[in-house]
Scaffold this active site. Structure first.
Site, PDB file in Angstrom:
ATOM      1  CG  HIS A 192       3.188  -6.905  -4.160  1.00 34.82           C
ATOM      2  ND1 HIS A 192       2.690  -6.242  -2.694  1.00 34.82           N
ATOM      3  CD2 HIS A 192       3.696  -5.798  -4.890  1.00 34.82           C
ATOM      4  CE1 HIS A 192       3.035  -5.000  -2.839  1.00 34.82           C
ATOM      5  NE2 HIS A 192       3.423  -4.588  -3.908  1.00 34.82           N
ATOM      6  CD  GLU A 225       0.630  -9.112  -1.580  1.00 40.17           C
ATOM      7  OE1 GLU A 225       1.699  -9.839  -1.446  1.00 40.17           O
ATOM      8  OE2 GLU A 225       0.688  -8.004  -1.640  1.00 40.17           O
ATOM      9  N   GLY A 283       0.798  -1.172   0.022  1.00 42.75           N
ATOM     10  CA  GLY A 283       0.128   0.090  -0.160  1.00 42.75           C
ATOM     11  C   GLY A 283       0.763   1.202  -0.053  1.00 42.75           C
ATOM     12  CD  GLU A 284       2.089   4.967  -1.872  1.00 41.48           C
ATOM     13  OE1 GLU A 284       2.077   4.180  -2.799  1.00 41.48           O
ATOM     14  OE2 GLU A 284       2.818   5.848  -1.311  1.00 41.48           O
ATOM     15  CB  SER A 285       5.488   3.174   3.545  1.00 35.76           C
ATOM     16  OG  SER A 285       6.072   4.033   2.583  1.00 35.76           O
ATOM     17  CB  CYS A 288       5.553  -3.627  -1.237  1.00 37.77           C
ATOM     18  SG  CYS A 288       5.615  -2.206  -2.252  1.00 37.77           S
ATOM     19  CB  ILE A 346       3.185  -2.694  -7.759  1.00 38.67           C
ATOM     20  CG1 ILE A 346       2.598  -4.138  -8.055  1.00 38.67           C
ATOM     21  CG2 ILE A 346       2.524  -1.394  -8.077  1.00 38.67           C
ATOM     22  CD1 ILE A 346       2.432  -3.874  -9.584  1.00 38.67           C
ATOM     23  NE  ARG A 347       4.121   4.451  -6.654  1.00 32.84           N
ATOM     24  CZ  ARG A 347       4.584   5.855  -6.824  1.00 32.84           C
ATOM     25  NH1 ARG A 347       4.669   6.402  -7.831  1.00 32.84           N
ATOM     26  NH2 ARG A 347       4.879   6.229  -5.471  1.00 32.84           N
ATOM     27  NE  ARG A 361       8.393   5.709   0.489  1.00 34.23           N
ATOM     28  CZ  ARG A 361       7.348   6.721   0.574  1.00 34.23           C
ATOM     29  NH1 ARG A 361       7.953   7.789   0.895  1.00 34.23           N
ATOM     30  NH2 ARG A 361       6.351   6.540  -0.079  1.00 34.23           N
TER      31      ARG A 361
END
Lengths: 289, 187
Positions: free
Chosen positions: B169, B171, B47-49, B79, B133-134, B106
């Protein structure tokens, strides 16, 4: 666009889930949004409420302004292209934007054709009011959907209508016999395999956010309880009395959308909400674009 | 065995789907009251840290979870979850739990155009499909931690005692091997 690239683009939307994407017009606003917990920002020159007030033709933002916002934050940056304006989209791709919103909030550039999004490497999010619209945009290559709502009004009624419509149409498709799906594909003017996916899974094959008129933490939680996987907030934050506090409260409301005690606590003392206008009282209806 | 999945933002549902497939019980942590339940392992999803870090503090989850991790609770971060556990970030002043001895970069592969997929070997697990992903990667790793996988010369998986991290990821794939490895870390 390769299968692999489309999968990666759909997966970026997975990472945004449970989050709030905020409209920002300056690097300073972008920093406020990031500090408040936004999972991404939408860079645009004018927020929808001001687009309405200004009138005239509304276009893609100045690349310089977009770059300023890209440099200001570490979270994903999205930007809007006009519906059908594939050159604006090419420019945004050249800026390495993280997501392009082919958006009805800007003046449409084409009244027949949307952008062929399969020709791009960067992902697209598109607006939809019903299941047919959502699946047509996905067939064109959108890797994320948002219900349209009516941007810049601060009135959540259209967002609710569109989310309820999509959800109930998906439940109907789920209830059909398999031999009835071909006709549904014809009625919706979408490929059969997308209808089959909805029938088998009860959801869209991409992430579905809510947008257009969300102004309070309660609005955001309402959209989540109706089935949104996250929320776009445009004018609702920076047109309100205390943007920092309201933005942070909406972020927390999306996480704890099912917990009324938490929602009550974070709805307290947020200052003035955006004044808002009733969609019945406005001249430009963006959702029908 | 019960796993807690941090569900304040991001791709937590996909971890839960893998746990469903493995027949493991789990629940979501969204609020302080959720910490009253007992659990044997913790998953910090992608997600977004920045978003997750802020919500951890504001929802008053941070101190309790950090203490549990220090006390030996098995934890798996993917991530953004890796960023939350890292003791240093090379391009960001923030530190979150900071319990794992490593320096993480990051958005190390750039913006979304830099996202990619590959297949590589993970020590103790074998070949697994990897979706970035990013994504971040580990620039350098301290003595207490061990690198488990590298892609293009960069460390993308590591373990330090009770803590497991991956830049990628699992998952988002059908492969459950990394999750099985994490479950094997829970005694």
């Amino acid at each position: 666009m390769s299968e692999n690239r489309y999968g990666l683009n759909k997966n970026l939307a997975q990472m945004l889930k449970g989050g709030v994407i905020m409209d920002v017009t300056t690097p300073e606003q972008a920093k406020i949004a990031e500090a408040a917990g936004a999972c991404a920002v939408m860079a645009l020159e004018r927020i929808p409420a001001d687009i309405r007030a200004a009138g005239g033709v509304s276009r893609m933002s100045d690349p310089k302004m977009i770059k300023g916002i890209q440099n200001a934050v570490s979270i994903p940056v999205m930007a809007k292209a006009r519906i059908g304006h594939f050159v604006e989209a090419q420019i945004l791709e050249a800026l390495e934007i993280d997501y392009i919103d082919e958006s009805e909030v800007l003046s449409p550039a084409d009244d027949t054709y949307h952008i062929d999004k399969t020709k791009f490497k960067v992902p697209f999010v598109c607006g939809a009011r019903n299941l047919g619209e959502a699946l047509r945009r996905i067939a064109e290559g959108a890797s994320m959907i948002r219900t349209k709502g009516e941007a810049g009004t601060g009135d959540v009624i259209q967002a609710v209508r569109h989310m309820r419509t999509i959800q109930s149409e998906m439940r109907r498709v789920q209830s059909l016999r398999e031999d009835e799906l071909f006709n549904t594909a014809k009625e919706l003017a979408v490929p059969y395999d997308l209808v089959k996916y909805v029938h088998d899974n009860g959801k869209l094959p991409v992430v579905n956010f809510s947008a257009g008129g969300v102004a309070t933490p309660a609005d955001a939680a309402l959209m989540m309880q109706l089935g949104a996987e996250g929320v776009f907030v445009g004018s609702g934050i920076f047109k309100s009395g205390n943007p920092e506090k309201r933005a942070a409260a909406i972020v927390k409301a999306v996480t704890n959308y099912n917990d009324p005690a938490v929602l009550a606590e974070l709805s307290e003392d947020l200052g003035e909400a955006m004044v808002g206008i009733n969609p019945d009282e406005i001249k430009v209806i963006m959702e029908s674009r | 065995m019960v796993i807690a999945v941090l569900a304040v933002q991001g791709s937590f549902f996909e971890h839960e789907r893998i746990l469903d497939r493995l027949g493991v019980e789990y629940f979501e942590i969204r609020h302080k009251s959720d910490l009253g339940r007992d659990f044997d392992g913790l998953i910090l999803p992608g997600g977004e840290s920045t978003t997750m870090g802020k919500l951890l503090r504001e929802l008053d989850l941070f101190d309790t979870l950090k203490k549990k991790i220090i006390d030996g609770l098995p934890v798996y971060g993917t991530c953004a979850g890796m960023i939350l556990l890292s003791s240093r970030l090379s391009n960001d002043d923030n530190v979150y739990f900071g319990t794992m001895d490593m320096t993480v970069r990051r958005n190390a592969y750039g913006r979304q155009l830099g996202s990619f997929e590959t297949v590589a070997d993970v020590k103790g697990i074998g070949e697994v499909p990897m979706v970035f992903i990013r994504a971040p990667y580990i620039e350098s790793i301290g003595e207490k931690a061990e690198a488990l996988a590298t892609v293009n010369g960069n460390i993308v998986a590591a373990r330090q005692g009770n803590q497991l991290v991956t830049s990628f990821h699992p998952e988002l794939t059908d492969n459950t091997k990394v999750h099985e490895y994490f479950l094997s870390m829970i005694k």
